[in-house]
Design a protein around this motif. Structure first.
Motif, mmCIF file in Angstrom:
data_model
loop_
_atom_site.group_PDB
_atom_site.id
_atom_site.type_symbol
_atom_site.label_atom_id
_atom_site.label_comp_id
_atom_site.label_asym_id
_atom_site.label_seq_id
_atom_site.Cartn_x
_atom_site.Cartn_y
_atom_site.Cartn_z
ATOM 1 N N GLU A 281 20.779 17.345 11.845
ATOM 2 C CA GLU A 281 20.378 16.415 10.796
ATOM 3 C C GLU A 281 18.858 16.251 10.821
ATOM 4 O OE1 GLU A 281 22.506 12.770 10.360
ATOM 5 O OE2 GLU A 281 24.271 13.639 11.318
ATOM 6 N N PHE A 282 18.287 16.244 9.658
ATOM 7 C CA PHE A 282 16.842 16.089 9.550
ATOM 8 C C PHE A 282 16.535 14.776 8.847
ATOM 9 C CE2 PHE A 282 17.508 20.660 9.744
ATOM 10 C CZ PHE A 282 16.622 21.009 10.754
ATOM 11 N N ALA A 283 15.683 14.003 9.460
ATOM 12 C CA ALA A 283 15.261 12.748 8.844
ATOM 13 C C ALA A 283 14.274 13.072 7.725
ATOM 14 C CB ALA A 283 14.605 11.848 9.884
ATOM 15 N N PRO A 284 14.343 12.354 6.624
ATOM 16 C CA PRO A 284 13.367 12.589 5.559
ATOM 17 C C PRO A 284 11.967 12.189 6.034
ATOM 18 C CG PRO A 284 14.714 10.671 5.066
ATOM 19 C CD PRO A 284 15.279 11.293 6.305
ATOM 20 N N LEU A 285 10.985 12.883 5.513
ATOM 21 C CA LEU A 285 9.608 12.557 5.883
ATOM 22 C C LEU A 285 9.158 11.290 5.184
ATOM 23 C CD1 LEU A 285 7.827 16.025 5.806
ATOM 24 C CD2 LEU A 285 8.508 14.691 7.806
ATOM 25 N N VAL A 286 8.358 10.523 5.905
ATOM 26 C CA VAL A 286 7.716 9.336 5.363
ATOM 27 C C VAL A 286 6.242 9.694 5.185
ATOM 28 C CG1 VAL A 286 7.145 6.915 5.793
ATOM 29 C CG2 VAL A 286 9.323 7.844 6.611
ATOM 30 N N TYR A 287 5.693 9.359 4.033
ATOM 31 C CA TYR A 287 4.280 9.615 3.746
ATOM 32 C C TYR A 287 3.524 8.301 3.865
ATOM 33 C CZ TYR A 287 5.943 14.036 1.882
ATOM 34 O OH TYR A 287 6.530 15.261 1.740
ATOM 35 N N HIS A 288 2.366 8.356 4.549
ATOM 36 C CA HIS A 288 1.576 7.143 4.746
ATOM 37 C C HIS A 288 0.108 7.466 4.464
ATOM 38 C CE1 HIS A 288 0.634 3.191 6.246
ATOM 39 N NE2 HIS A 288 -0.188 3.683 7.154
ATOM 40 N N LYS A 289 -0.411 6.886 3.388
ATOM 41 C CA LYS A 289 -1.800 7.134 2.988
ATOM 42 C C LYS A 289 -2.744 6.258 3.797
ATOM 43 C CE LYS A 289 -4.736 7.404 -1.091
ATOM 44 N NZ LYS A 289 -4.806 7.186 -2.537
ATOM 45 N N LEU A 290 -3.811 6.870 4.294
ATOM 46 C CA LEU A 290 -4.845 6.156 5.042
ATOM 47 C C LEU A 290 -6.017 5.864 4.109
ATOM 48 C CD1 LEU A 290 -4.855 8.296 8.317
ATOM 49 C CD2 LEU A 290 -3.424 6.339 7.746
ATOM 50 N N ASP A 291 -6.817 4.877 4.469
ATOM 51 C CA ASP A 291 -8.006 4.549 3.685
ATOM 52 C C ASP A 291 -8.981 5.728 3.693
ATOM 53 O OD1 ASP A 291 -7.075 2.007 3.123
ATOM 54 O OD2 ASP A 291 -8.165 1.073 4.778
ATOM 55 N N GLY A 292 -9.778 5.844 2.644
ATOM 56 C CA GLY A 292 -10.777 6.906 2.554
ATOM 57 C C GLY A 292 -11.864 6.758 3.604
ATOM 58 N N LEU A 293 -12.441 7.895 3.966
ATOM 59 C CA LEU A 293 -13.508 7.944 4.965
ATOM 60 C C LEU A 293 -14.656 8.772 4.411
ATOM 61 C CD1 LEU A 293 -10.984 8.937 7.684
ATOM 62 C CD2 LEU A 293 -12.288 6.842 7.831
ATOM 63 N N THR A 294 -15.879 8.338 4.674
ATOM 64 C CA THR A 294 -17.065 9.072 4.266
ATOM 65 C C THR A 294 -17.992 9.212 5.459
ATOM 66 O OG1 THR A 294 -16.886 8.135 2.045
ATOM 67 C CG2 THR A 294 -18.983 9.159 2.623
ATOM 68 N N VAL A 295 -18.473 10.439 5.704
ATOM 69 C CA VAL A 295 -19.373 10.693 6.831
ATOM 70 C C VAL A 295 -20.480 11.645 6.403
ATOM 71 C CG1 VAL A 295 -17.587 10.365 8.600
ATOM 72 C CG2 VAL A 295 -18.027 12.657 7.705
ATOM 73 N N ASN A 296 -21.585 11.615 7.158
ATOM 74 C CA ASN A 296 -22.591 12.668 7.077
ATOM 75 C C ASN A 296 -22.070 13.821 7.911
ATOM 76 O OD1 ASN A 296 -24.498 11.165 5.606
ATOM 77 N ND2 ASN A 296 -25.340 10.293 7.477
ATOM 78 N N LEU A 297 -22.202 15.040 7.400
ATOM 79 C CA LEU A 297 -21.790 16.198 8.181
ATOM 80 C C LEU A 297 -22.844 16.508 9.226
ATOM 81 C CD1 LEU A 297 -20.297 18.419 5.357
ATOM 82 C CD2 LEU A 297 -19.067 17.114 7.094
ATOM 83 N N SER A 298 -22.489 17.388 10.163
ATOM 84 C CA SER A 298 -23.398 17.686 11.271
ATOM 85 C C SER A 298 -24.777 18.073 10.749
ATOM 86 C CB SER A 298 -22.822 18.761 12.171
ATOM 87 O OG SER A 298 -22.539 19.926 11.442
ATOM 88 N N PRO A 299 -25.798 17.813 11.560
ATOM 89 C CA PRO A 299 -27.192 17.936 11.126
ATOM 90 C C PRO A 299 -27.505 19.254 10.424
ATOM 91 C CG PRO A 299 -27.089 17.091 13.352
ATOM 92 C CD PRO A 299 -25.686 17.457 12.958
ATOM 93 N N GLY A 300 -28.334 19.152 9.454
ATOM 94 C CA GLY A 300 -28.766 20.309 8.698
ATOM 95 C C GLY A 300 -29.433 19.845 7.417
ATOM 96 N N ALA A 301 -30.220 20.737 6.832
ATOM 97 C CA ALA A 301 -30.863 20.390 5.582
ATOM 98 C C ALA A 301 -30.176 21.165 4.480
ATOM 99 C CB ALA A 301 -32.340 20.724 5.637
ATOM 100 N N PRO A 302 -29.943 20.633 3.353
ATOM 101 C CA PRO A 302 -30.072 19.221 3.010
ATOM 102 C C PRO A 302 -28.925 18.401 3.598
ATOM 103 C CG PRO A 302 -29.127 20.407 1.172
ATOM 104 C CD PRO A 302 -29.440 21.440 2.248
#
Length: 110
Positions: free
Chosen positions: A4-25
């Motif tokens: 028997e397989f349990a149905p998947l539950v979907y759980h949305k997380l809050d958005g995240l914003t980051v600076n990517l690793s150093p570099g120009a621009p």
């Protein structure tokens, strides 16, 4: 008798914003994630430990390189890294950790 397989539950997380690793621009990454699990207790644990999870997710995202993320393989690698990070943190907190997948609802790089 098939397993028997349990149905998947979907759980949305809050958005995240980051600076990517150093570099120009300067590059930014914005993601909104959904986790999938067959166990509602995992969702409860994720919500309970969100400050710790968010901290480590932000660190992982900020360490990414724009060029690597700009490929399908790079996105898949990041999804799996996020899943492994969440599982590791939940195990460390002695919580249920059966996260099957991490899905991108939004992935914007600039």
């Amino acid at each position: 008798m098939p397993p028997e397989f349990a149905p998947l539950v979907y759980h949305k997380l809050d958005g995240l914003t980051v600076n990517l690793s150093p570099g120009a621009p300067v590059r930014f990454l914005r993601v909104t994630l959904t986790i999938t699990t067959p166990n509602q207790a995992v969702i409860t644990a994720v919500d309970k430990h969100m400050p710790m999870l968010r901290n480590d997710i932000l660190s992982l995202l900020a360490a990414q390189e724009y060029a690597a993320l700009n490929t399908p393989e790079g996105k898949d690698t990041l999804r799996e890294s996020l899943r492994q990070t969440l599982v590791r943190l939940l195990v460390r907190a002695s919580e249920p950790s059966d996260i099957r997948d991490v899905l991108f609802n939004e992935l914007i790089m600039q």
